[in-house]
Design a protein around this motif. Structure first.
Motif, PDB file in Angstrom:
ATOM      1  N   ASP A 184     103.361  64.296 -66.918  1.00 35.88           N
ATOM      2  CA  ASP A 184     103.401  63.758 -65.558  1.00 35.88           C
ATOM      3  C   ASP A 184     102.255  62.793 -65.285  1.00 35.88           C
ATOM      4  O   ASP A 184     102.390  61.878 -64.472  1.00 35.88           O
ATOM      5  CB  ASP A 184     103.347  64.898 -64.534  1.00 35.88           C
ATOM      6  N   ASN A 247      96.052  61.383 -63.365  1.00 37.09           N
ATOM      7  CA  ASN A 247      96.433  62.139 -62.176  1.00 37.09           C
ATOM      8  C   ASN A 247      97.942  62.308 -62.065  1.00 37.09           C
ATOM      9  O   ASN A 247      98.698  61.376 -62.356  1.00 37.09           O
ATOM     10  CB  ASN A 247      95.896  61.425 -60.928  1.00 37.09           C
ATOM     11  N   THR A 248      98.371  63.471 -61.622  1.00 36.99           N
ATOM     12  CA  THR A 248      99.800  63.777 -61.525  1.00 36.99           C
ATOM     13  C   THR A 248     100.341  63.605 -60.105  1.00 36.99           C
ATOM     14  O   THR A 248     101.472  63.952 -59.836  1.00 36.99           O
ATOM     15  CB  THR A 248     100.063  65.222 -61.984  1.00 36.99           C
ATOM     16  N   LYS A 249      99.508  63.066 -59.201  1.00 35.81           N
ATOM     17  CA  LYS A 249      99.923  62.854 -57.815  1.00 35.81           C
ATOM     18  C   LYS A 249      99.661  61.416 -57.402  1.00 35.81           C
ATOM     19  O   LYS A 249      99.004  60.650 -58.120  1.00 35.81           O
ATOM     20  CB  LYS A 249      99.151  63.797 -56.875  1.00 35.81           C
ATOM     21  N   THR A 250     100.113  61.056 -56.210  1.00 36.91           N
ATOM     22  CA  THR A 250      99.837  59.740 -55.652  1.00 36.91           C
ATOM     23  C   THR A 250      98.453  59.744 -55.010  1.00 36.91           C
ATOM     24  O   THR A 250      97.883  60.805 -54.721  1.00 36.91           O
ATOM     25  CB  THR A 250     100.866  59.369 -54.571  1.00 36.91           C
ATOM     26  N   MET A 253      98.535  61.549 -51.652  1.00 37.30           N
ATOM     27  CA  MET A 253      98.458  63.013 -51.729  1.00 37.30           C
ATOM     28  C   MET A 253      97.021  63.474 -51.942  1.00 37.30           C
ATOM     29  O   MET A 253      96.584  64.477 -51.372  1.00 37.30           O
ATOM     30  CB  MET A 253      99.368  63.517 -52.851  1.00 37.30           C
ATOM     31  N   SER A 279     100.571  59.288 -60.335  1.00 39.21           N
ATOM     32  CA  SER A 279     101.977  59.561 -60.647  1.00 39.21           C
ATOM     33  C   SER A 279     102.758  60.035 -59.424  1.00 39.21           C
ATOM     34  O   SER A 279     102.235  60.049 -58.312  1.00 39.21           O
ATOM     35  CB  SER A 279     102.066  60.594 -61.780  1.00 39.21           C
ATOM     36  N   SER A 280     104.035  60.385 -59.671  1.00 37.33           N
ATOM     37  CA  SER A 280     104.963  60.805 -58.612  1.00 37.33           C
ATOM     38  C   SER A 280     105.206  59.672 -57.617  1.00 37.33           C
ATOM     39  O   SER A 280     105.365  59.900 -56.415  1.00 37.33           O
ATOM     40  CB  SER A 280     104.432  62.043 -57.878  1.00 37.33           C
TER      41      SER A 280
END
Length: 318
Positions: A184, A247-250, A253, A279-280
């Motif tokens: 991710d 990173n797995t988030k925006t 976030m 990501s995401s």
């Protein structure tokens, strides 16, 4: 009713067996007999900027041209808008980038894998990359099309890291006792790690056929199992403050989290200044990231980084 119960119990058993297998493999210990170099640490940090500043201009130029990053993006037939956004944004900064799709798609150029499981798409992409580009690129970055990557920050992070050593890094997470890099946030392999992985993929070993396990075990966990079997350990990429670079988030976030956890220090509590991936993301968010990272400038402010990573020849790099 009986058949439904039977299917449920079968699923529980397969899941339990799969988890037990991963847990067991997480304890694999590799001795000196196999003559494999193993990294003992699990946290990798970027080089100190002062080390770059004391280099001569000739040394900097040679160094900036020594990093050759091949980018792999895994897409499905439902990812067309994401593919279009990725194509117009960050992959321009890769030395080369290719899409691997689960099926042939007329709308854009990709390498069709004709597999529905991400694990087999991943295997095919790595095998293709090694067979075709092992002499041209020394670092291999793998991501979903929901990821935005800042390749210049990746190259800066790679300073002082020898691709002939078995590097495998990104953001670490756990599956049972197994530490692995989550797809991710994006996965980076050195050419040596890829070489070892291909040896496992093409040999008569456990990673040549894991079709049954793909139902229950995430593909990035399976990748870690295969890499660990040849002495390549997952490592977490961090800045000099210990903040994650993958990173797995925006960003949004992370900012929301920082507002709650660090209300008086939101920016510093959010993310690293040298972050490599977020990501995401939706297609629109990918374009917003491109604007913020590469196009927005404050008039009158000049940024003089000591090291410049030049775009590949023929690129429409921003």
């Amino acid at each position: 009713m009986l058949s439904e119960c039977s299917s449920f119990l079968k699923g529980v058993m397969i899941g339990g067996i799969s988890f037990a297998l991963i847990t067991m493999l997480g304890h694999i210990k590799l001795g000196h007999r196999n003559q494999i170099h193993i990294h003992e640490h699990h946290h990798l940090q970027a080089s100190n900027k002062e080390e770059v500043q004391i280099m001569s201009e000739a040394e900097r130029l040679k160094l900036s041209n020594s990093f050759r990053v091949y980018c792999i993006i895994l897409v499905t037939g439902t990812d067309v808008k994401l593919w279009a956004a990725v194509k117009k944004t960050w992959i321009k900064h890769c030395d080369k980038a290719e899409f691997f799709s689960s099926e042939p798609l007329k709308l854009f150029e990709s390498i069709a894998v004709n597999e529905t499981y991400t694990w087999f798409m991943l295997r095919t992409a790595y095998i293709h990359a090694f067979n075709k580009y092992k002499d041209q690129y020394n670092w291999f970055f793998l991501a979903y099309p929901t990821t935005f990557a800042i390749i210049e920050n990746l190259k800066y992070f790679l300073l002082g890291k020898d691709p002939s050593q078995p590097f495998y890094f990104g953001q670490i997470t756990n599956f049972g006792n197994l530490e692995y890099v989550t797809l991710d946030g994006g996965i980076v392999l050195s050419i040596e790690s890829l070489r070892r992985l291909i040896r496992v993929f093409t040999g008569n070993e456990m990673c040549t056929d894991l079709r049954e396990l793909t139902w229950e075990i995430p593909e990035d966990s399976l990748l870690a199992v295969c890499l660990k079997s040849v002495g390549v350990m997952a490592e977490n990429a961090e800045d000099d403050e210990g903040k994650d670079l993958f990173n797995t988030k925006t960003i949004g976030m992370f900012i929301k989290g920082a507002i709650t956890d660090y209300p008086k220090d939101i920016v510093e509590g959010c993310c690293s200044d040298m972050a490599i991936t977020f990501s995401s993301l939706t297609p629109d968010q990918l374009h917003v990231m491109m604007y913020g990272v590469y196009r927005l400038r404050a008039f009158g402010h000049v940024f003089n980084d000591a090291l410049l990573f030049l775009p590949p020849n023929g690129s429409d790099n921003d």
